[in-house]
Design an enzyme around this catalytic site. Structure first.
Site, PDB file in Angstrom:
ATOM      1  N   GLY A  60       0.799  -1.221   0.000  1.00 33.73           N
ATOM      2  CA  GLY A  60       0.000   0.000   0.000  1.00 33.73           C
ATOM      3  C   GLY A  60       0.831   1.270   0.000  1.00 33.73           C
ATOM      4  N   HIS A  61       0.169   2.389  -0.129  1.00 35.62           N
ATOM      5  CA  HIS A  61       0.862   3.673  -0.225  1.00 35.62           C
ATOM      6  C   HIS A  61       1.601   4.031   1.064  1.00 35.62           C
ATOM      7  CE1 HIS A  61      -3.121   6.003   0.776  1.00 35.62           C
ATOM      8  NE2 HIS A  61      -2.988   4.938   1.522  1.00 35.62           N
ATOM      9  N   ASN A  62       2.773   4.604   0.874  1.00 33.32           N
ATOM     10  CA  ASN A  62       3.605   5.095   1.978  1.00 33.32           C
ATOM     11  C   ASN A  62       4.169   4.000   2.870  1.00 33.32           C
ATOM     12  OD1 ASN A  62       1.363   7.569   1.625  1.00 33.32           O
ATOM     13  ND2 ASN A  62       3.524   8.122   1.679  1.00 33.32           N
TER      14      ASN A  62
END
Lengths: 358, 358, 358
Positions: A251-253
Site C-alpha cells: 500500500g501507499h507510503n
C-alpha cells in the site's frame, strides 16, 4: 559449448578437486545430472547421491567432502556455500544458452523526444516511454512495458513484458520486475464526505490525489502481477535487495527495509513500516500504520494487526485438519466462554466443598 | 505558479482567515510544509503542529481554529471537513503540475472503423478498440489498453496502462481503472460431467460459456491488477461510487452496492450480493451465493461463509502472536473437546459428591 | 437466426419431446426465458419454474420430466445431464452471436522470422512472438500478448489480451488463458549468502536462476491475472483439464494433477504436488514441498502446512461472527492454557477429595 572446471574456479572462486579440464555445459540436480552437467550438494542429507551421481562435477563444501568414501575419481569444486555458488554461476550458463539481446529501440516503441534512453539499453516492441523518463545503461525493457512521465530506471534493470510503471517513480540499478507488475498506481485513499446515518446517509467518497511516488532501491526483485502503490504525499519506499514474490500488494507510503523477503499473495496496507532482514510468509496480511522491527518473521497466512516491536517469529494461522474435526473444534471455540463458566461453577463448588470441610 | 487563498475559496468554498492574496503552489503535511504550500488539520491531536508549521496556509475547521492561541498571524481556510476539502482541491494542484494530455488517437492505436471515439478523448499508444465499442467525451485511455467488442466507456473515465476490458461491458462516467486490471473475463463455471468415483472417475469438466457482461456505475475506482468477471447469463454489477483496491477478485454475477469500499487482496466468490455503504477489509474472503446487507463491515482477513443479514461489524481473524504461544494455543484448540470431556467428568463427580452429601 | 430443437439434438444428442421444428436463438434462465430461448433444469428444486416458464424449450432429465403434470404442451430436450448439455451447446449459440475472427496476423504484430505461426491462427494487434516460438492451428492470440522465445502454443488455444508467456513454455491444445495472466515468470528462489547475526548481518541474497519451464496440458483454463512460475531446473507442470480461477499463484516446480480445480486468490508455494480431481477453495494457501493426494478437497481460506495423504475434505477457516463475540472467543483462546490449568487444579482437588473419601 561449456566451461572447464578450471575456468569456473578462476572466475567464481573455489578449489577444483579432480580433473580441472573437465568441461560442463549446464546445471542439473544430483540425481538427474549427466557427465556434461554440474550439480551441487547443499544439504548433507543428500550425501549418498554424491556417491552415485553421474554428474561431471559436484559443488561441495570441505566438510561434506571429507565425509565421502576416499578414492573417488569424481570431480568437485570445493566452496564454503555451494548453494550460493551455484546461484552465482547459473547466470553464466544461462547466458551461454541464450545470448543477450542487441541494444537498441524496437521500431514499434513509442519514446517521447524528451526521454533519455541509454544507447546500451534494449527496448522491446510496443514499449511506451513518456516525457522526461530516463532509462539507464544496459537496461532491458520487454514488450508492452509502459514507463510513465519522469520515471527513472537504473542501470542494468530488467522489466519483463506488460509491466506498468506510473509517472515519477525511481527504479534502482539491477532491479528485476516481472511481467504484469504495476508500480506507482494510486494509493487507496478517499475522504468520507457523508452526512446522516444508515439509510439516510448521503454524500460521497472524495478521492485523495496521490502525489508521492515509489522509490525502489538497487537489486530489488518484484514478482509477476505484484502491485506497489505510490505514496499520498511522500514516497512509498522499497529499500535495496528486497525480494518480493508474485501477487503481493504493498500500500501507499509503506517502507520495506533492505534484505526483507515477502512471499506470494501477501498484502501490506498503507503507511506500514517493515524492518530490515524480515521474512513475510505467503498470504500474510499486515494492517496499515504499524511497524515491524528488523528481523521479524511472520509465518504464512498469519495476520498482523499491531506493531511487532521485538525480533522473532509470529504466527496466527491454523493448519487444515479433517473437516469434521475442525467443525467440532470451531463450534467449541465459538462457545468457549461457556466452558469457562462451567469451570468457574466447578471452582465455586469446590470452594464451597472446601469451605464445608474447613 | 499557484493559487491565491482567495481564488481557492472562491472555487471550493470556505472562509479565508489571514491574507487572501497569499499564494500557494502545492500541498504538504503540516510538519513538512513551507510558505508556498498548503497543509490541513484533519485530526485535533495534531493541533500543536498548527502552532509550529511553516505552511503558507492551513485548512482547518472552526472548532479547532477556536482552540488555537489567539493573535496568530497565520493564514487559514476554514471549512467543516478539511480532509475532504483537501482531497477536492488536490486535483487542481495536480493539474497545475501536469497539464492534461492533448485529445486525439495515437498513431499506433488500432481502432475498429465501427467503434465510436469522442473527439475529446485521449487514446494512447498501442491501444486496441474493437468493433462497436463506444468511447465517451474526455475519456483517457492509456498505452496498451484493450477495449473489447461493443464495450462502452463513459465520459471522463480514465483507464491506466495495460488494462483489459472484454467485450460487452459498460464502464460508467468518471470511472478510474488502474493498470493491469481485467474487466469481463469469464466467470469460473464448469459443469461436472463425470461418472464413477475415486480412481475410476472418468469424464471431464464442461466449460459454461459466460454470456453476461459487467456493468460498472459512475465514479467507481478499481485498483491495479484487480479482476472482475463477467456474468454467466446476466451482468456482474458494480454500483456507483464503489471503491475497490488492488488485487481484488470479484466473481461472476456479484452485485456490489453503491459507496461500498473493498480493500486490497479481498476475494468475493460468484453470485454474492454486497449491500450499499459496506466496508470489506483487506484479504477478506466471501463465499459465493451469500448476501451482505447495507452497512456491513467485515474486518481484515476474515472469512464470510453465510449471509450477514444485520448491519454491523463481523470478524473471524486472529492477530499474530509469538510463534510458540500460538502453537500452544492451537494445539489446545485442536483438543478442546478433551477439555470439555474433563469438565463434564468433573461436573459428574461434583454431582455425585452432591448426591452423596444429599 | 437460431437452431431447431431437431438440429440441436442431432448435433449434441438427447431426445426431443414436443415440436422438433421449434427454433431457439439464445439461452436464458428458466424464470427469464422467452419463446425463442432455451432454458435448463439442473436442480429439481426449481421444477415448479418449468411449469410456468415461457421458455421455448427446456433441457431436462427423464426423472424430472416424469414428475411434471401430464399433458404439457411444452418442448423439451431430454438428456441425463442437462447442465453439462447446456454448457456444451452454449458455445454454438455464442458463435451464432459473434462470428469467429478471420485468420491472419495483424499488421502491428511483431513476429520473429524464426517463429512458426499456423495459417489458421488469429494474431491480434501489438502481439509479440519471439524467436523459435510455435503457434498451432486455430490458435487465437489477442492484443498485446507476448509469447517468449521457443514457447509452444497448442492447437485451438486462446490467449486473451495482455497475457505474458515467458520463453521455453509449452501450452497445450485448447488451453484458455485469460487476460493479464503470467506464465513462466521466475520462481522465487534466492540463496542466502549472509554472515553474522542481528544488526551485524552482512551479505546478500543471491538469485537462483530459474532454468526450467512451465508445461500446461490440454484443455486447461487459467484465470485473469493468475501467475504460474517456471521451474528452477525441471518444469512446473499443470496437467490436462485443470481449471484455475483468477489471481491464483502457483510456485515453481509445483505439479497440479489432471481435473483439479483451484478457486480464486489461492496460493501454492513451490515444489508442492497436488493430486488429480482435487478441489482447492478460494484463498486457500498451501505450503511448499508438500503433497496432496488425489481427491482432496480443501475448503475456502484454509491453510495447508503439511502433506494431506488421505482423500477427503480439510479445513482450517472460521466463519465471521459479530466482532464483539469474536474478540471474546479470541481472547479466551489466547489464554486457553489457563483454562486447562484450572481444570487440572479442579481434577487434583477432586482426586484429593476422592482420596480423602477412600
Amino acid at each position: 559449448m561449456g566451461f572447464t572446471l578450471e575456468d569456473i574456479a578462476r572466475q567464481f572462486g573455489g578449489k577444483v578437486v579432480g580433473d580441472p579440464a573437465h568441461c560442463v555445459g549446464s546445471l542439473a540436480p544430483l540425481d538427474q545430472a549427466g557427465p556434461e552437467q554440474l550439480a551441487f550438494l547443499a544439504n548433507p542429507k543428500y550425501l549418498s547421491q554424491v556417491e552415485t551421481t553421474r554428474a561431471g562435477a559436484v559443488l561441495i563444501n570441505a566438510e561434506d567432502l571429507a565425509k565421502l568414501a576416499p578414492g573417488s575419481s569424481r570431480n568437485f569444486i570445493v566452496t564454503p556455500n555451494p548453494y550460493a555458488y551455484f546461484a552465482r554461476i547459473a547466470q553464466a550458463f544461462i547466458d551461454l544458452a541464450a545470448p543477450k539481446r542487441a541494444p537498441g529501440v524496437h521500431a514499434s516503441a513509442t519514446i517521447d523526444p524528451s526521454a533519455k534512453v541509454a544507447a546500451s539499453a534494449v527496448i522491446g516492441p510496443n514499449v511506451t516511454v513518456e516525457a522526461g523518463a530516463v532509462i539507464g545503461e544496459n537496461v532491458q525493457i520487454d514488450a508492452n512495458v509502459v514507463i510513465g512521465r519522469g520515471t527513472q530506471v537504473g542501470d542494468g534493470a530488467h522489466l519483463y513484458p506488460n509491466v506498468s510503471v506510473y509517472h515519477g517513480c525511481r527504479i534502482g540499478p539491477r532491479v528485476i520486475i516481472h511481467a504484469g507488475a504495476v508500480i506507482g498506481s494510486d494509493g487507496f485513499g478517499f475522504a468520507p464526505d457523508f452526512t446522516g446515518d444508515g439509510d439516510a446517509r448521503t454524500g460521497s467518497w472524495v478521492k485523495i490525489p496521490q502525489v508521492g511516488g515509489v522509490s525502489i532501491g538497487s537489486d530489488v526483485e518484484i514478482g509477476a502481477n505484484t502491485t506497489i502503490d505510490r505514496g499520498a504525499m511522500a514516497d512509498t519506499i522499497i529499500e535495496e535487495c528486497v525480494k518480493i514474490d508474485n501477487l503481493v500488494q504493498i500500500g501507499h507510503n509503506c517502507k520495506v527495509g533492505a534484505y526483507t523477503v515477502i512471499a506470494g499473495c501477501a498484502g501490506i496496507a498503507g503507511s506500514t513500516t517493515i524492518g530490515r532482514h524480515c521474512m513475510i510468509g505467503g498470504a500474510v496480511g499486515i494492517a496499515g500504520h504499524v511497524t515491524l522491527v528488523d528481523h521479524v518473521i511472520v509465518t504464512a497466512k498469519s495476520g498482523v494487526s499491531k506493531s511487532l516491536l521485538k525480533p522473532g517469529m509470529y504466527t496466527s494461522a491454523f493448519p487444515a485438519v479433517d473437516h469434521a474435526s475442525w467443525n467440532k473444534s470451531a463450534a467449541l471455540l465459538r462457545n468457549i466462554d461457556k466452558l469457562r463458566e462451567r469451570i468457574k461453577a466447578l471452582e465455586a463448588g469446590a470452594g464451597a466443598a472446601a469451605g464445608e470441610k474447613a
